[in-house]
Design an enzyme around this catalytic site. Structure first.
Site, PDB file in Angstrom:
ATOM      1  N   TYR A 115      40.182  50.143  30.408  1.00  7.14           N
ATOM      2  CA  TYR A 115      40.238  51.571  30.123  1.00  7.14           C
ATOM      3  C   TYR A 115      40.298  51.718  28.613  1.00  7.14           C
ATOM      4  O   TYR A 115      41.025  50.985  27.940  1.00  7.14           O
ATOM      5  CB  TYR A 115      41.474  52.196  30.764  1.00  7.14           C
ATOM      6  N   ARG A 118      43.788  51.993  26.552  1.00 12.45           N
ATOM      7  CA  ARG A 118      44.889  51.051  26.763  1.00 12.45           C
ATOM      8  C   ARG A 118      44.356  49.691  27.196  1.00 12.45           C
ATOM      9  O   ARG A 118      43.274  49.593  27.768  1.00 12.45           O
ATOM     10  CB  ARG A 118      45.868  51.589  27.808  1.00 12.45           C
ATOM     11  N   CYS A 127      56.291  33.140  36.289  1.00  9.66           N
ATOM     12  CA  CYS A 127      57.128  34.196  36.868  1.00  9.66           C
ATOM     13  C   CYS A 127      58.436  33.576  37.331  1.00  9.66           C
ATOM     14  O   CYS A 127      58.519  32.372  37.549  1.00  9.66           O
ATOM     15  CB  CYS A 127      56.436  34.835  38.065  1.00  9.66           C
ATOM     16  N   CYS A 131      55.377  35.876  43.972  1.00 10.30           N
ATOM     17  CA  CYS A 131      55.236  36.773  45.114  1.00 10.30           C
ATOM     18  C   CYS A 131      53.960  36.391  45.849  1.00 10.30           C
ATOM     19  O   CYS A 131      52.900  36.300  45.248  1.00 10.30           O
ATOM     20  CB  CYS A 131      55.145  38.215  44.635  1.00 10.30           C
ATOM     21  N   CYS A 134      50.784  38.466  45.346  1.00 14.56           N
ATOM     22  CA  CYS A 134      50.384  38.761  43.964  1.00 14.56           C
ATOM     23  C   CYS A 134      48.861  38.783  43.792  1.00 14.56           C
ATOM     24  O   CYS A 134      48.165  37.908  44.281  1.00 14.56           O
ATOM     25  CB  CYS A 134      50.957  37.705  43.034  1.00 14.56           C
ATOM     26  N   ARG A 136      47.356  38.281  41.068  1.00 16.23           N
ATOM     27  CA  ARG A 136      46.931  37.309  40.060  1.00 16.23           C
ATOM     28  C   ARG A 136      47.340  35.895  40.474  1.00 16.23           C
ATOM     29  O   ARG A 136      47.554  35.027  39.628  1.00 16.23           O
ATOM     30  CB  ARG A 136      47.530  37.647  38.692  1.00 16.23           C
ATOM     31  N   ASP A 295      45.195  44.335  47.118  1.00 17.90           N
ATOM     32  CA  ASP A 295      43.810  43.984  46.772  1.00 17.90           C
ATOM     33  C   ASP A 295      43.262  42.867  47.654  1.00 17.90           C
ATOM     34  O   ASP A 295      44.021  42.042  48.147  1.00 17.90           O
ATOM     35  CB  ASP A 295      43.741  43.521  45.306  1.00 17.90           C
ATOM     36  N   LYS A 339      41.226  51.733  38.913  1.00 17.51           N
ATOM     37  CA  LYS A 339      42.048  52.290  39.972  1.00 17.51           C
ATOM     38  C   LYS A 339      41.475  53.619  40.454  1.00 17.51           C
ATOM     39  O   LYS A 339      41.024  54.421  39.661  1.00 17.51           O
ATOM     40  CB  LYS A 339      43.460  52.523  39.453  1.00 17.51           C
TER      41      LYS A 339
HETATM   42  C1  LIG Z   1      46.438  49.156  35.883  1.00 16.45           C
HETATM   43  C2  LIG Z   1      45.889  48.753  34.610  1.00 16.45           C
HETATM   44  C3  LIG Z   1      46.222  49.447  33.440  1.00 16.45           C
HETATM   45  C4  LIG Z   1      47.200  50.606  33.428  1.00 16.45           C
HETATM   46  O1  LIG Z   1      46.728  51.705  34.115  1.00 16.45           O
HETATM   47  P1  LIG Z   1      47.644  52.997  34.289  1.00 16.45           P
HETATM   48  O2  LIG Z   1      46.887  53.834  35.259  1.00 16.45           O
HETATM   49  O3  LIG Z   1      47.781  53.619  32.948  1.00 16.45           O
HETATM   50  O4  LIG Z   1      48.961  52.551  34.806  1.00 16.45           O
HETATM   51  C5  LIG Z   1      45.649  49.039  32.273  1.00 16.45           C
HETATM   52  N1  LIG Z   1      44.767  48.019  32.222  1.00 16.45           N
HETATM   53  C6  LIG Z   1      44.416  47.345  33.334  1.00 16.45           C
HETATM   54  C7  LIG Z   1      43.434  46.244  33.226  1.00 16.45           C
HETATM   55  C8  LIG Z   1      44.966  47.694  34.560  1.00 16.45           C
HETATM   56  O5  LIG Z   1      44.632  47.001  35.648  1.00 16.45           O
HETATM   57  S1  SF4 Z   2      53.648  40.191  41.433  1.00 11.57           S
HETATM   58 FE1  SF4 Z   2      52.652  38.350  40.571  1.00 11.57          FE
HETATM   59  S2  SF4 Z   2      52.838  38.557  38.363  1.00 11.57           S
HETATM   60 FE2  SF4 Z   2      54.322  39.957  39.297  1.00 11.57          FE
HETATM   61  S3  SF4 Z   2      56.226  38.784  39.422  1.00 11.57           S
HETATM   62 FE3  SF4 Z   2      55.189  38.541  41.376  1.00 11.57          FE
HETATM   63  S4  SF4 Z   2      53.993  36.680  41.133  1.00 11.57           S
HETATM   64 FE4  SF4 Z   2      54.555  37.316  39.084  1.00 11.57          FE
END
Ligand SMILES: *Cc1c(COP(=O)(O)O)cnc(C)c1O
Ligand code: SF4
Length: 364
Positions: A115, A118, A127, A131, A134, A136, A295, A339
């Site tokens: 985006y 940001r 971590c 989780c 997760c 990632r 996801d 999102k």
């Molecule tokens: C979710 C996310 C954000 C933050 O998005 P917000 O809608 O402002 O919370 C920024 N960068 C990435 C890559 C994201 O996945």
């Molecule tokens: S959701 Fe993923 S990145 Fe977040 S604390 Fe859990 S394992 Fe770590």
């Protein structure tokens, strides 16, 4: 997993000052499901099965979080979030490692710029708890990359050159597994970039290792405001007095705390649990921000909730609970499209569509 139960080997004589020391919690995290570390009801094959899961997706949980769950109950919503499940490697419905295409939105290794205004920094892949849901989890298996200057400086340089970036999110992994010193260095470096107005930290630490939020840490964070803190409570039982205190300390330091839950099958996929979670968050002044549709990440199929069920829960919440408790239900679109909000337009249902007057009449 049949009728097998897990029993934790008790720790002998933990001192209170150790228990409340986050470094002790971190160091003493349970990191293996091997026999002897956890005892699984007389079933060697289950040990083998779970150990093979953890070869792909490592296991780690803090003593604190472990103490919150009923280990003998396989359906325990907290246990479900951290103990490996053979379904992670056996029953994948073709999920992919990186459905959100994060790797493609990475102009510099570790920085995602999707985006315009940001960007997100994966400060570390470590971590305090891994989780199972997760998104990632693809990153856990690699060697740890943690907050070094060699890794981070190119990201800071990139941000400095992008005038449109006004907000930077420190994420991971969990950035709060790093020391106060390296976090302070990162925050100071970002603050020195003129166009960066707002900092954000994404961390599950208040949930899984709340003793990490110390007075010294809060005093340090305070200097880098405006700073927003996003955490991830997924179940009301995670909101313990210790977790509540951690959030309160952040709030007292002038740092707004928001929550991003993930909708998880067998954890919070019912109206009752979700309502209790949202009410409990409001009680501790933590603002529900997002509810994520899980996801399509490889190894998380068994957590995914039907989208229509999610909408049904949201719909009922919308009708029954305070607007201040309401998160936005969102799905992260595959392929890096970002999102998207999920909204049920129930007022446009067949009945009301037939007569818009009927709908507006209700206001009179
Ligand atoms: C979710 C996310 C954000 C933050 O998005 P917000 O809608 O402002 O919370 C920024 N960068 C990435 C890559 C994201 O996945
Ligand atoms: S959701 Fe993923 S990145 Fe977040 S604390 Fe859990 S394992 Fe770590």
């Amino acid at each position: 997993m049949g009728d097998h139960h897990l029993f934790l080997k008790p720790w002998g004589g933990i001192r209170a000052e150790d228990w409340y020391d986050w470094k002790w919690q971190f160091k003493n995290s349970l990191r293996t499901v091997a026999p002897g570390a956890v005892e699984i009801d007389g079933s060697p094959w289950l040990h083998k099965e779970l150990l093979s899961v953890t070869e792909t997706y490592p296991f780690r949980v803090t003593p604190y979080y472990l103490a919150l769950m009923d280990l003998s109950d396989q359906t325990d919503p907290l246990r479900r979030q951290c103990f490996p499940d053979p379904q992670e490697i056996h029953f994948s419905l073709g999920g992919v490692d990186d459905p959100l295409g994060e790797q493609c939105d990475m102009p510099v290794p570790g920085l995602i710029h999707r985006y315009a205004d940001r960007c997100l920094i994966m400060a570390t892949n470590v971590c305090a708890m891994y989780c199972r849901h997760c998104n990632r989890k693809r990153l856990w298996g690699r060697g740890p990359f943690a907050g070094t200057q060699a890794y981070l400086q190119p990201m800071f340089d990139y941000i400095r050159g992008k005038k449109e970036i006004r907000e930077v999110i420190l994420s991971g992994g969990d950035p709060l597994t790093l020391s106060d010193r390296s976090l302070a260095w990162m925050l100071a470096s970002l603050r020195s970039i003129p166009q960066v107005e707002v900092l954000r930290i994404g961390s599950r630490i208040p949930v899984v290792m709340p003793m990490r939020i110390t007075p010294t840490f809060c005093k340090m964070l305070r200097k880098y405001r405006p700073l927003w803190f996003n955490t991830q409570f997924n179940h009301p039982r995670e909101i313990t007095p210790a977790a509540a205190r951690a959030c309160e300390m952040l709030l007292e330091a002038g740092i707004p705390v928001s929550n991003q839950s993930v909708l998880l099958r067998g954890v919070n996929d019912s109206y009752g649990v979700m309502q209790e979670l949202l009410y409990s968050l409001q009680r501790i002044s933590v603002r529900p921000y997002y509810l994520f549709q899980c996801d399509p990440v490889r190894g998380t199929d068994h957590f995914r909730v039907d989208l229509w069920k999610g909408l049904e829960i949201m719909e009922k919440l919308w009708r029954n609970i305070s607007g201040l408790c309401m998160p936005r239900y969102v799905v992260d679109l595959p392929g890096g499209k970002g999102k998207a909000p999920l909204q049920s337009f129930s007022f446009l249902s067949a009945n009301n569509m037939n007569s818009s007057e009927h709908f507006f009449d209700k206001n009179c």
